[in-house]
Design a protein around this motif. Structure first.
Motif, PDB file in Angstrom:
ATOM      1  N   ILE A  31      -1.728   3.449   5.309  1.00 45.00           N
ATOM      2  CA  ILE A  31      -0.196   4.034   5.032  1.00 45.00           C
ATOM      3  C   ILE A  31      -0.444   5.816   5.014  1.00 45.00           C
ATOM      4  O   ILE A  31      -0.231   6.990   5.094  1.00 45.00           O
ATOM      5  N   LYS A  32      -1.928   6.467   4.492  1.00 38.43           N
ATOM      6  CA  LYS A  32      -2.159   8.085   4.390  1.00 38.43           C
ATOM      7  C   LYS A  32      -2.404   7.962   5.883  1.00 38.43           C
ATOM      8  O   LYS A  32      -2.286   9.666   6.390  1.00 38.43           O
ATOM      9  N   ASN A  33      -2.555   7.045   7.078  1.00 39.79           N
ATOM     10  CA  ASN A  33      -2.233   7.705   8.362  1.00 39.79           C
ATOM     11  C   ASN A  33      -1.195   7.838   9.239  1.00 39.79           C
ATOM     12  O   ASN A  33      -0.622   8.458   9.434  1.00 39.79           O
ATOM     13  N   TYR A  34      -0.313   6.903   9.229  1.00 43.93           N
ATOM     14  CA  TYR A  34       0.972   6.304   9.806  1.00 43.93           C
ATOM     15  C   TYR A  34       1.912   6.372   9.446  1.00 43.93           C
ATOM     16  O   TYR A  34       2.726   5.551   9.570  1.00 43.93           O
ATOM     17  N   ASP A  35       1.837   6.177   7.803  1.00 46.80           N
ATOM     18  CA  ASP A  35       3.358   6.180   7.192  1.00 46.80           C
ATOM     19  C   ASP A  35       4.347   6.873   7.541  1.00 46.80           C
ATOM     20  O   ASP A  35       4.095   8.342   8.118  1.00 46.80           O
ATOM     21  N   VAL A 170      15.347  -0.451  15.115  1.00 39.52           N
ATOM     22  CA  VAL A 170      14.642   1.406  14.671  1.00 39.52           C
ATOM     23  C   VAL A 170      13.221   0.970  14.524  1.00 39.52           C
ATOM     24  O   VAL A 170      12.480   1.804  15.394  1.00 39.52           O
ATOM     25  N   ARG A 171      12.429  -0.085  14.458  1.00 42.18           N
ATOM     26  CA  ARG A 171      11.198  -0.451  14.973  1.00 42.18           C
ATOM     27  C   ARG A 171      10.713   0.180  16.785  1.00 42.18           C
ATOM     28  O   ARG A 171       9.890   1.112  17.037  1.00 42.18           O
ATOM     29  N   ASP A 261       5.687  -0.270  12.217  1.00 43.02           N
ATOM     30  CA  ASP A 261       6.560  -1.013  10.857  1.00 43.02           C
ATOM     31  C   ASP A 261       6.626  -0.283   9.808  1.00 43.02           C
ATOM     32  O   ASP A 261       7.121   0.124   8.839  1.00 43.02           O
ATOM     33  N   LEU A 262       5.724   0.644   9.189  1.00 41.65           N
ATOM     34  CA  LEU A 262       5.357   1.604   8.568  1.00 41.65           C
ATOM     35  C   LEU A 262       6.999   2.304   8.010  1.00 41.65           C
ATOM     36  O   LEU A 262       7.023   2.836   6.979  1.00 41.65           O
ATOM     37  N   ILE A 263       7.221   3.882   9.505  1.00 41.29           N
ATOM     38  CA  ILE A 263       7.999   4.127   9.880  1.00 41.29           C
ATOM     39  C   ILE A 263       9.000   3.425   9.200  1.00 41.29           C
ATOM     40  O   ILE A 263      10.706   3.941   9.061  1.00 41.29           O
ATOM     41  N   ALA A 264       9.763   2.665  10.268  1.00 38.57           N
ATOM     42  CA  ALA A 264      11.147   1.366  11.063  1.00 38.57           C
ATOM     43  C   ALA A 264      11.157   0.823   9.068  1.00 38.57           C
ATOM     44  O   ALA A 264      12.611   1.546   8.267  1.00 38.57           O
ATOM     45  N   ILE A 305       3.349  -8.374   7.646  1.00 33.57           N
ATOM     46  CA  ILE A 305       4.162  -8.012   6.423  1.00 33.57           C
ATOM     47  C   ILE A 305       3.536  -8.194   4.598  1.00 33.57           C
ATOM     48  O   ILE A 305       4.474  -7.810   4.048  1.00 33.57           O
ATOM     49  N   ASN A 306       1.739  -8.087   4.696  1.00 36.54           N
ATOM     50  CA  ASN A 306       1.172  -7.863   3.672  1.00 36.54           C
ATOM     51  C   ASN A 306       1.232  -6.335   3.967  1.00 36.54           C
ATOM     52  O   ASN A 306       1.209  -5.348   2.309  1.00 36.54           O
ATOM     53  N   LEU A 307       0.870  -5.297   4.963  1.00 30.03           N
ATOM     54  CA  LEU A 307       0.735  -4.845   4.774  1.00 30.03           C
ATOM     55  C   LEU A 307       2.055  -3.747   4.083  1.00 30.03           C
ATOM     56  O   LEU A 307       1.984  -3.428   3.100  1.00 30.03           O
ATOM     57  N   LEU A 308       3.418  -4.050   4.505  1.00 26.59           N
ATOM     58  CA  LEU A 308       4.537  -3.810   3.830  1.00 26.59           C
ATOM     59  C   LEU A 308       4.511  -4.105   2.300  1.00 26.59           C
ATOM     60  O   LEU A 308       5.969  -3.436   1.587  1.00 26.59           O
TER      61      LEU A 308
END
Length: 337
Positions: A31-35, A170-171, A261-264, A305-308
């Motif tokens: 999250i800190k790197n790629y959000d 979007v992804r 995934d994070l940005i989408a 999925i777990n990350l989101l």
């Protein structure tokens, strides 16, 4: 005997807790790197173009990559040359593309702000629905941009709706504007050059020359990055499924998959459809062919999925590294002038 069982249970519990703590740490780092950048997350709801504008204008990792690739030195030239060799999409001539659904696809790109991004930033991207019995979404380079494909199996899947389809589009568009195809090729080119350099340092100049010549001889074909295998042009790769479309799933780096995934998800969350994005991943995970996981074993759908879900439960985390990178770049510019 009961004491021994209790000890085993307690030890297993501690192992599980430590493993969970490690996963949480990995999620936080991702999250800190790629959000999505803070500027994109701060745009008003209902302004999709503004989200993309802020991502394109404020994403320091993207800025750094563009700055490097424009130098067109050894690794950069190699990456650009290999990108030009990737298979191209020609949807206007593809008989499996549903031309009758094109107005639906075009209108979706307008709603998502993608069409406006194309006009203002020169990022041409089209969307198409293609006949296939396997649930897939993927993007391919075209002659003058990129083409996003959704298969009929995915669009018509149980649980799919307009918002879920939006999430898939979007992804794939995130992969487009972050230039994930080219940046993957660039990372590999730099890795190969570093490997050759380290080989030279380790075994001496003469032996290094022989090793490099042998490496180049083995890699003298056109590199392809599909089916999670880098192969030469003379090498064929069999795809064990019923859909020829599966061979066009690009093998991204795991961090690129998590980043998309994070940005989408942030985009969909801003639009009020965050859970629908997760449902789109769950639909892919429900497919028994396991194509996505087999091609990207370091970024399985369960972890995506777990990350989101972790992101949902921890809104306090964001892309803090982007801020640090900007300060570092601005400091360098200040010192330069």
């Amino acid at each position: 005997m009961k004491l021994r069982q209790a000890v085993v249970i307690v030890c297993s519990l501690f192992v599980s807790l430590y493993a969970f703590a490690d996963r949480e740490k990995e999620y936080r780092e991702l999250i800190k790197n790629y959000d999505a950048v803070d500027e994109a997350k701060a745009v008003q709801q209902g302004n999709p173009y503004d989200f993309w504008y802020e991502e394109l204008a404020c994403n320091e990792r993207l800025f750094g990559f563009r700055e490097n690739i424009e130098k067109k030195r050894g690794a950069e030239k190699e990456a650009l040359a290999n990108f030009a060799k990737l298979p191209k999409a020609y949807p206007q001539f593809d008989e499996l593309v549903f031309d009758s659904a094109q107005s639906f696809c075009d209108s979706m790109l307008i709603r998502l702000g993608v069409a406006e991004v194309g006009k203002n930033f020169g990022i041409k991207c089209t969307l198409h629905i293609i006949l296939s019995p396997i649930s897939l979404s993927y993007v391919m380079p075209s002659e003058d941009g990129f083409a996003i494909y959704l298969t009929t199996a995915l669009v018509n899947h149980k649980g799919s709706n307009y918002e879920v389809i939006m999430g898939h589009v979007v992804r794939e568009f995130v992969h487009v504007y972050l230039q994930h195809h080219l940046s993957r090729l660039y990372a590999d080119a730099k890795g190969r050059r570093k490997e050759r350099l380290l080989t030279g340092l380790a075994i001496g100049a003469t032996a290094a020359l022989n090793a490099t010549n042998a490496y180049l001889s083995a890699k003298n074909g056109t590199p392809y990055y599909y089916n999670n295998v880098i192969v030469d042009a003379s090498t064929s790769v069999e795809v064990n499924n019923e859909s020829p479309e599966a061979r066009y799933i690009f093998s991204y780096l795991s961090e690129q998959i998590f980043e998309a995934d994070l940005i989408a998800y942030r985009f969909m969350e801003k639009a009020g459809y965050g859970e629908e994005y997760l449902n789109g991943l769950r639909i892919l995970a429900s497919e028994r062919d396991g194509i996505y996981d087999s091609l990207n074993p370091d970024a399985p759908l369960s972890e995506r999925i777990n990350l989101l879900k972790y992101l949902q439960n921890h809104p306090e985390y964001g892309n803090s590294k982007n801020i640090k990178r900007r300060r570092h770049r601005e400091a360098l510019l200040y010192n330069r002038y």
